[in-house]
Design an enzyme around this catalytic site. Structure first.
Site: not given
Ligand code: DGY
Length: 331
Positions: A241, A270, A289
């Site tokens: 993250r 984002e 992402h």
């Molecule tokens: C999640 O599912 O937390 C991921 O970041 C998606 O790619």
């Protein structure tokens, strides 16, 4: 008999969603984008379940707008920092996620970033595509650095971190890690990893890859002080993250060559805004992402998200429950 109403926050075109259409009155809030909070509050009224993605913030306002029917929030993601877990638990709402379904895909992407940074894959590709390769082979063209035999630091040796460690074994890397708690000797031996303090991890990694979930206590865990401790020739990779790193401090560190580069799949905000200074840097690889973005993984994620939701509404155990405090209340 009237079917229970559930809401899916945006169009998710994967196999799992069909399961839900067989049982519920399914409302899709938006075709492609993440809906606004106002729209979501209007659409969730009286629903029994919400299936959301990581882009929608599900807070107490949304839960209250749904009303007392709401039993489950199933996220089509493994991370759940976009959901107010405390508010959900207080209201007896089950929160489910996709657990470790995406670990291998995310580890693949992490390794792609490691290799691409080390071997200047993107620079070389653009150079070739843009017709700049005019003079044949050159001894010093796009010189990179070895991945094989280098030191990989893993911050957070959970499911994804471990999947990355397994890949690193094939590259004969020395694997060091830092976790809240040191793992058992058996797991360490199996993965061939060595525990280090956080500072030692920063100081010794050639590639530092972040795999912690975002919690209150690790917001901006990597800031200027930490970046200063890293080797000048090292690379930072983040597929977890964005907010685990202070992005402004990272931009400063990259500009001033405190570290050699960064491979980022996640950001503080984002999508990345056009004025974001990361976009001006040469020593970064930036992705939108994509950690879990394979057809197989997204299909499986959709199935798990659908089964989680359906199981809760059928008084069965979900595959992955986040607020396990509620487990005992459930049949
Ligand atoms: C999640 O599912 O937390 C991921 O970041 C998606 O790619």
């Amino acid at each position: 008999m009237e079917r229970k109403k559930i809401v899916i926050t945006r169009k998710i075109n994967f196999t799992g969603i069909d399961i839900l259409k067989n049982y519920y009155d399914v409302i899709f809030i938006d075709k492609t984008e993440s809906p606004t909070k106002t729209l979501m509050m209007r659409k969730v009224k009286n629903v029994y379940g919400i299936l959301c993605t990581l882009s929608e913030r599900i807070d107490s306002d949304i839960m209250d707008a749904a009303g007392s029917n709401l039993k489950v929030i199933s996220t089509f993601s493994t991370g759940y920092d976009h959901i107010d877990i405390y508010a959900a638990t207080k209201r007896g709402i089950y929160v489910t996620n996709t657990g470790n379904v995406l670990s291998e895909a995310t580890a693949d992407l992490t390794f792609s970033l490691i290799l691409a940074l080390a071997r200047k894959i993107v620079d070389g590709h653009l150079y070739t595509m843009n017709g700049k390769w005019k003079k044949g082979w050159r001894p010093d063209l796009f010189l990179g650095t070895n991945v094989y035999g280098s030191t990989l630091g893993i911050l957070g040796l959970g499911n994804i971190g471990r999947a990355v460690a397994k890949r690193a074994q094939g590259f004969n890397m020395k694997i060091i890690y830092h976790n809240r708690h040191q793992l058992s000797k058996t797991i360490e031996d199996k993965l061939n990893v060595t525990f280090m303090t956080f500072d030692e991890l920063l100081e010794n990694s050639d590639f530092l890859s972040i795999h912690t979930s975002l919690e209150k206590d690790n917001f901006h865990l990597i800031d200027s002080k930490e970046l200063k401790k890293m080797k000048k020739k090292s690379f930072l990779i983040n597929t977890s993250r964005g907010s685990v790193i202070n992005e402004n401090s990272l931009i400063h560190a990259l500009k001033n060559k405190w570290i050699a580069g960064a491979g980022l799949d996640v950001f503080e905000k984002e999508p990345l805004q056009s004025h974001n200074k990361l976009l001006k840097l040469k020593n970064v690889i930036l992705l939108p992402h994509l950690g879990s973005a394979t057809v197989q993984t997204r299909n499986r994620m959709s199935e798990v998200a659908a089964i989680n939701l359906h199981n809760i509404l059928s008084n069965k155990k979900p595959i992955y429950l986040v607020n396990t405090e509620l487990e005992d209340n459930h049949c």
